[in-house]
Design a protein around this motif. Structure first.
Motif: not given
Length: 168
Positions: A56-73
């Motif tokens: 078992p582990h956590e999956i995060q669903i992310l949004l980013s305007p530029d597809g970068s982890a630096a700008n993710q929500t």
């Protein structure tokens, strides 16, 4: 092996190492345009490139305007309790609420999936392949977040409102 002149069986120890290596791919979503506060359907493939089943582990669903982890929500955290056996793959499907709090100045986002986000699989072989971004963008209509006062900011090139003026 000879010990004291007597022949005997050779002794050896075999140590097997279980490996888990999760990799997301084939990320898709629909609809391609959604109003903030509504849901989008997300699907992706989880492949275990390792030799033993995942835990078992956590999956995060992310949004980013530029597809970068630096700008993710992070828009969703899902506990994945279904094991993916070594050298196998499975598909995951989720409905994700697109938050109204997204910045009103950003209209489109790449969607990302990050596996083992909580590092619950501590011995995972390659953590660098746990993140994938969509090739296409999700258009988000009518988000309510961000700073609405920006058009009244007296900084250079920000005086777009009729009543904005540079302060003394």
């Amino acid at each position: 092996h000879t010990a004291g002149g007597e022949a005997g069986p050779a002794k050896f120890k075999v140590t097997a190492q279980a490996e888990i290596d999760l990799e997301p791919s084939d990320l898709g979503f629909h609809p391609s345009t959604v109003t903030a506060g509504e849901e989008a359907k997300i699907s992706f493939k989880v492949t275990n490139l390792g030799s033993t089943g995942s835990s078992p582990h956590e999956i995060q669903i992310l949004l980013s305007p530029d597809g970068s982890a630096a700008n993710q929500t992070v828009v969703a955290k899902v506990q994945d309790n279904d094991s993916v056996e070594g050298q196998e793959f499975e598909f995951r499907n989720y409905s994700v609420l697109i938050p109204e709090s997204l910045d009103h100045k950003v209209g489109s986002y790449k969607i990302g999936v990050y596996l083992n986000a909580d590092n619950a699989i501590g011995n995972e072989k390659n953590k660098n392949n746990n993140l994938v971004w969509s090739d296409t963008t999700l258009t988000v209509l009518d988000p309510k977040g961000g700073c609405y006062e920006d058009s009244f900011d007296d900084g250079q090139d920000n005086n777009t409102a009729a009543n904005a003026a540079v302060l003394p």
